[in-house]
Design an enzyme around this catalytic site. Structure first.
Site, PDB file in Angstrom:
ATOM      1  N   GLY A  61     -54.379  40.233 -27.381  1.00 44.08           N
ATOM      2  CA  GLY A  61     -54.840  39.081 -26.609  1.00 44.08           C
ATOM      3  C   GLY A  61     -56.348  38.948 -26.629  1.00 44.08           C
ATOM      4  O   GLY A  61     -57.061  39.861 -26.227  1.00 44.08           O
TER       5      GLY A  61
ATOM      6  N   GLY B 118     -58.300  36.988 -24.813  1.00 50.32           N
ATOM      7  CA  GLY B 118     -58.804  36.282 -23.632  1.00 50.32           C
ATOM      8  C   GLY B 118     -60.030  37.007 -23.087  1.00 50.32           C
ATOM      9  O   GLY B 118     -60.650  37.812 -23.788  1.00 50.32           O
ATOM     10  N   PHE B 119     -60.364  36.727 -21.839  1.00 49.17           N
ATOM     11  CA  PHE B 119     -61.548  37.360 -21.237  1.00 49.17           C
ATOM     12  C   PHE B 119     -61.439  38.875 -21.282  1.00 49.17           C
ATOM     13  O   PHE B 119     -62.408  39.575 -21.568  1.00 49.17           O
ATOM     14  CB  PHE B 119     -61.690  36.937 -19.770  1.00 49.17           C
TER      15      PHE B 119
ATOM     16  N   VAL C 274     -47.452  38.646 -30.908  1.00 40.53           N
ATOM     17  CA  VAL C 274     -46.938  39.976 -30.558  1.00 40.53           C
ATOM     18  C   VAL C 274     -45.509  39.804 -30.065  1.00 40.53           C
ATOM     19  O   VAL C 274     -45.239  39.004 -29.168  1.00 40.53           O
ATOM     20  CB  VAL C 274     -47.797  40.617 -29.449  1.00 40.53           C
TER      21      VAL C 274
ATOM     22  N   GLU D  63     -59.247  21.412  -8.233  1.00 33.69           N
ATOM     23  CA  GLU D  63     -60.231  21.012  -9.242  1.00 33.69           C
ATOM     24  C   GLU D  63     -59.682  19.884 -10.113  1.00 33.69           C
ATOM     25  O   GLU D  63     -60.389  18.934 -10.457  1.00 33.69           O
ATOM     26  CB  GLU D  63     -60.617  22.220 -10.113  1.00 33.69           C
TER      27      GLU D  63
END
Ligand SMILES: Cc1cc2nc3c(=O)[nH]c(=O)nc-3n(C[C@H](O)[C@H](O)[C@H](O)COP(=O)(O)OP(=O)(O)OC[C@H]3O[C@@H](n4cnc5c(N)ncnc54)[C@H](O)[C@@H]3O)c2cc1C
Length: 436
Positions: free
Chosen positions: A10, A12-13, A78, A169
């Protein structure tokens, strides 16, 4: 001796944080992601509401890898992990063995079994989700332009379910899209008079983890933007042209944005390890898996307890990034024959932006901020999350320009024919290549 192999699942962050911290470590890294880009999730609603473009919310992972000599990237899905044999199984690619594993595949939407949600709701958790919502909104406005009778059928009613930061938001951004831009794009349509944005929250308050005065501020700020906030009202069924509320009431709408929940990535279910609270995997203080000291789990897929406060850490980009970096440091410690260290989170505040110049911030300790100051703090934290690498600089410039000018220049949508042709051509090529 061969360098230990670190496999990161992954980009990501969390995954990127781990990889970057291992930049100078004596290891070989393989990063795997199903997409060839990193998605900056906090800006997805800007993509969905035409404020930013896809290439300003997604950043090419291969370009990020230019800065790191000890890492390779594979775009692959994966499928499973064999923890006993230390091997990762991938779709249409040979299995990859590891010495250290970082599981950082994030979370996926949770519809909680709501009828019709899978088919008709618009979740907002991936690039694809945001592009689908953006295209839907743009095409809906064009359809209303051709046939204004659709207004009486609810085409200009935009509903959002979930009063957390994503729902709040998105509601604010939708209001700004309709009332600052769309009414000018469609001067013949009564957008300002007829468009409705309705935010449904099943609980008694918006933004549950925030202090009461911030919750009240957020509700008022949304109402100022012409958003109707309906508390203690859930959505129990979704149809293409209406939704059914938990009270039984029907609301005409062609757009239901789902911002009501996530669950851990389904890979977590296949690991055969303990799972709690939406399928998340509890980890040790050093972020490793209980009884598997070579496996670390970080980001939204993990359940991390703050070692300072003993409280569970939220599923946030800043938690994922810091935890990912900590895992990188811990792996380097292990490779160098040292002990791992427990993770300590530095809280920079929890925040949500309601619209341009309106935000709420709950600072570490007891402090709070609202209004312009909070909005600037929100901007600062997101710019810090974005920082690092030229590929992200155009986002900062374009985003800043949009904020200053209130302009949205990203409203191009492909026609059905164009979209179908692009998809059919690439599918044909892929199947020809596979058959060769
Ligand atoms: C709309 C929205 C707004 C948000 N706003 C904020 C905010 O303002 N501030 C904040 O701090 N946080 C925010 N968050 C939360 C934050 O984005 C997440 O907490 C963070 O992205 C989690 O990081 P991660 O690395 O765990 O997972 P992700 O960033 O989700 O990364 C997981 C990666 O795994 C890859 N992957 C998944 N499945 C597979 C597979 N089978 N094979 C290969 N790769 C796979 C994905 O492609 C993805 O790149 C927001 C989230 C959303 C959805």
């Amino acid at each position: 001796m061969q360098e230990p192999h670190v496999v990161i699942l992954g980009g990501g962050f969390a995954g990127l944080g781990a990889m970057e911290k291992l930049k100078d470590a004596p290891v070989k890294i393989t990063l795997i992601d199903q997409n060839n880009y990193h998605t900056f999730q906090p800006l997805l609603y800007q993509l969905a509401t035409n404020e930013l473009d896809a290439n300003q919310v997604g950043f090419p992972i291969r370009e990020m890898m230019h800065r790191q000599d000890n890492a390779l990237f594979h775009q692959a899905k994966v499928m499973s992990v064999d923890l006993d044999n230390k091997v990762v199984h991938l779709d249409r690619m040979e299995p990859i063995p590891y010495d250290y594993l970082v599981v950082s595949m994030g979370a996926v939407v949770n519809f909680f079994g709501t009828k019709g949600a899978q088919e008709y709701a618009f979740p907002l958790y991936t690039m694809r989700d945001a592009l689908l919502l953006k295209t839907h909104i743009n095409r809906l406005l064009e359809a209303v332009d051709k046939n204004p009778a659709l207004i009486d059928e609810g085409a200009l009613n935009f509903c959002i379910v979930g009063g957390g930061p994503t729902g709040v938001e998105t509601a604010g951004a939708l209001s700004e899209l309709l009332h600052a831009v769309a009414f000018k794009d469609y001067p013949n349509l009564p957008i300002n008079e007829k468009a409705q944005i309705i935010l449904f929250e099943a609980g008694p308050k918006l933004l549950k983890p925030f202090k009461s005065k911030l919750q009240k501020y957020a509700k008022k700020a949304l109402e100022k933007l012409d958003v109707t906030v309906r508390l203690e009202e859930g959505v129990s069924e979704i149809d293409p042209t209406h939704i059914t509320l938990s009270s039984g009431e029907l609301v005409k709408t062609h757009t239901l944005v789902w911002a009501a929940g996530i669950q851990a990535h389904p890979l977590a279910n296949s690991l055969g390890v303990e799972q709690v609270r939406g399928g998340r995997i509890p980890v040790e203080p050093d972020l490793s898996l209980n009884s598997r000291s070579e496996v670390f789990v970080v980001g939204d897929i993990a359940l991390i307890t703050d070692t300072k406060t003993n409280e569970l850490l939220p599923q946030l980009g800043s938690v994922a990034q810091q935890a990912g970096r900590h895992v990188g440091e811990n792996i380097e410690r292990l490779v160098n024959g040292k002990q791992t260290e427990p993770f300590e989170y530095t809280d920079k505040g929890t925040m949500a932006a309601i619209g341009r110049g309106a935000a709420i911030v709950q600072m570490p300790g007891n402090g709070t901020m609202t209004g312009h100051a909070a909005w600037l703090a929100w901007l600062g934290v997101h710019l810090a999350l974005l920082a690092g690498g030229e590929e992200k600089s155009s986002t900062i410039v374009d985003w800043g320009w949009n904020i200053l000018t209130k302009k949205r220049g990203k409203r191009i949508t492909l026609t059905d024919e164009d979209l179908e042709a692009v998809i059919a051509t690439s599918e044909k090529r892929e199947s020809e290549q596979e058959n060769e």
